[in-house]
Design a protein around this motif. Structure first.
Motif, PDB file in Angstrom:
ATOM      1  N   ASP A 153       0.845  -1.203   0.000  1.00 18.43           N
ATOM      2  CA  ASP A 153       0.000   0.000   0.000  1.00 18.43           C
ATOM      3  C   ASP A 153       0.878   1.251   0.000  1.00 18.43           C
ATOM      4  O   ASP A 153       1.002   1.947   1.009  1.00 18.43           O
ATOM      5  CB  ASP A 153      -0.905  -0.021   1.242  1.00 18.43           C
ATOM      6  N   PRO A 154       1.492   1.557  -1.141  1.00 18.86           N
ATOM      7  CA  PRO A 154       2.426   2.696  -1.201  1.00 18.86           C
ATOM      8  C   PRO A 154       1.779   4.021  -0.836  1.00 18.86           C
ATOM      9  O   PRO A 154       2.410   4.862  -0.200  1.00 18.86           O
ATOM     10  CB  PRO A 154       2.926   2.679  -2.645  1.00 18.86           C
ATOM     11  N   ALA A 155       0.509   4.190  -1.172  1.00 15.15           N
ATOM     12  CA  ALA A 155      -0.149   5.463  -0.857  1.00 15.15           C
ATOM     13  C   ALA A 155      -0.204   5.684   0.648  1.00 15.15           C
ATOM     14  O   ALA A 155      -0.009   6.805   1.136  1.00 15.15           O
ATOM     15  CB  ALA A 155      -1.560   5.475  -1.456  1.00 15.15           C
ATOM     16  N   ARG A 156      -0.424   4.611   1.395  1.00 10.25           N
ATOM     17  CA  ARG A 156      -0.490   4.741   2.866  1.00 10.25           C
ATOM     18  C   ARG A 156       0.882   5.101   3.438  1.00 10.25           C
ATOM     19  O   ARG A 156       0.982   5.938   4.339  1.00 10.25           O
ATOM     20  CB  ARG A 156      -0.994   3.430   3.470  1.00 10.25           C
ATOM     21  N   VAL A 157       1.915   4.506   2.897  1.00 10.89           N
ATOM     22  CA  VAL A 157       3.283   4.803   3.368  1.00 10.89           C
ATOM     23  C   VAL A 157       3.647   6.244   3.020  1.00 10.89           C
ATOM     24  O   VAL A 157       4.140   6.998   3.856  1.00 10.89           O
ATOM     25  CB  VAL A 157       4.277   3.802   2.773  1.00 10.89           C
ATOM     26  N   HIS A 158       3.342   6.659   1.772  1.00  7.96           N
ATOM     27  CA  HIS A 158       3.593   8.063   1.415  1.00  7.96           C
ATOM     28  C   HIS A 158       2.869   8.998   2.383  1.00  7.96           C
ATOM     29  O   HIS A 158       3.451   9.969   2.874  1.00  7.96           O
ATOM     30  CB  HIS A 158       3.109   8.344  -0.009  1.00  7.96           C
TER      31      HIS A 158
END
Ligand code: APR
Length: 238
Positions: free
Chosen positions: A54-59
């Motif tokens: 979930d890259p959006a959550r990490v960003h």
């Protein structure tokens, strides 16, 4: 020299800092009550697997922390360490686990940021590490190669910290090692006292005893903004 030690004036000092040194600037620590890991799970935001899932959550997690930086200032502890670097006759190396920019803004230059930096991004394609102050998103183009492949330039759990060769060389030759504001729970930083302790005097400055306090020659408990300026005065013969 700090009381409780032989009167050997240090020539090579290595200082390790953790989130506790930035607490009085208004940035949260990780493991204190109400800290960052009380609010979000490491597995969801601070591992390569989390970024793949979930890259959006990490960003979003790092964007929120990066957005705090303009609103906080270096405190008396950060400023004292920069003063030590300027005025000390010997060599001072500052190694921080922190990804905020408060040591830099305080004026420290002999600084190794072993867990990376919130004010940089990293391209997963061309490996550029541009300075970064705004948010990163999954579609943000890398300024160097144009690919939408940026990640925070922060070391995640399971990844190798930065500058380890230089850090280990400095630990092996220092004669004073000081740890400030870290719980001593995350390696390799938590093991630095053992490496340095082979030949150096070791001192821990922390709000409360850490997981590795017993490995230090001396420990002082209290807020960094009191303990660090006092130590710097002692080391500079003030
Ligand atoms: N002055 C001095 N020490 C303080 C202060 C203060 N004002 N406030 C808190 N502390 C101490 C706490 O007692 C605690 O021991 O700072 C320490 C902070 O510990 P952590 O929250 O575990 O932070 P840190 O040791 O830096 O974590 C290491 O773990 O999650 C990873 O990558 C992250 O770099 C981080 C690493």
């Amino acid at each position: 020299m700090p009381p409780g030690w032989p009167g050997r004036r240090p020539g090579h000092i290595v200082i390790l800092t953790g989130a506790g040194i930035s607490r009085e600037s208004g940035l949260d620590t990780f493991r204190d009550a109400g800290g960052i890991w009380d609010r979000v799970r490491i597995e969801d935001v601070a591992t390569p697997q989390a970024f793949a899932r979930d890259p959006a959550r990490v960003h979003a997690f790092y964007n929120a922390r990066r957005a705090q930086l303009p609103g906080v200032q270096p405190n008396a502890a950060h400023l004292a360490l920069a003063r030590l670097e300027r005025a000390f006759a010997g060599d001072v190396l500052l190694v921080t686990q922190n990804v905020d920019d408060l040591h830099e803004r305080a004026g420290s230059t002999r600084l190794l940021r072993m867990h990376g930096a919130l004010n940089r991004a990293r391209c997963t394609v061309c490996h550029a590490t541009p300075a970064w102050t705004g948010p990163t998103e999954t579609d943000t183009p890398c300024p160097a190669c144009g690919r939408a492949a940026l990640r925070p330039d922060v070391v995640w759990f399971g990844e190798m910290p930065l500058h380890m060769d230089e850090i280990e060389r400095a630990l092996a030759r220092c004669d004073l090692f000081v740890s400030i504001g870290t719980s001593g729970t995350v390696y390799p930083a938590a093991g630095f006292v053992t490496i340095a302790g082979e030949r150096a005097e070791t001192l821990e400055l922390n709000l409360e005893p850490s997981d590795v306090s017993s490995r230090f020659d001396a420990c002082r408990t209290g807020p960094a903004t009191l303990l660090v300026p006092a130590l710097v005065d002692e080391l500079l013969g003030g």
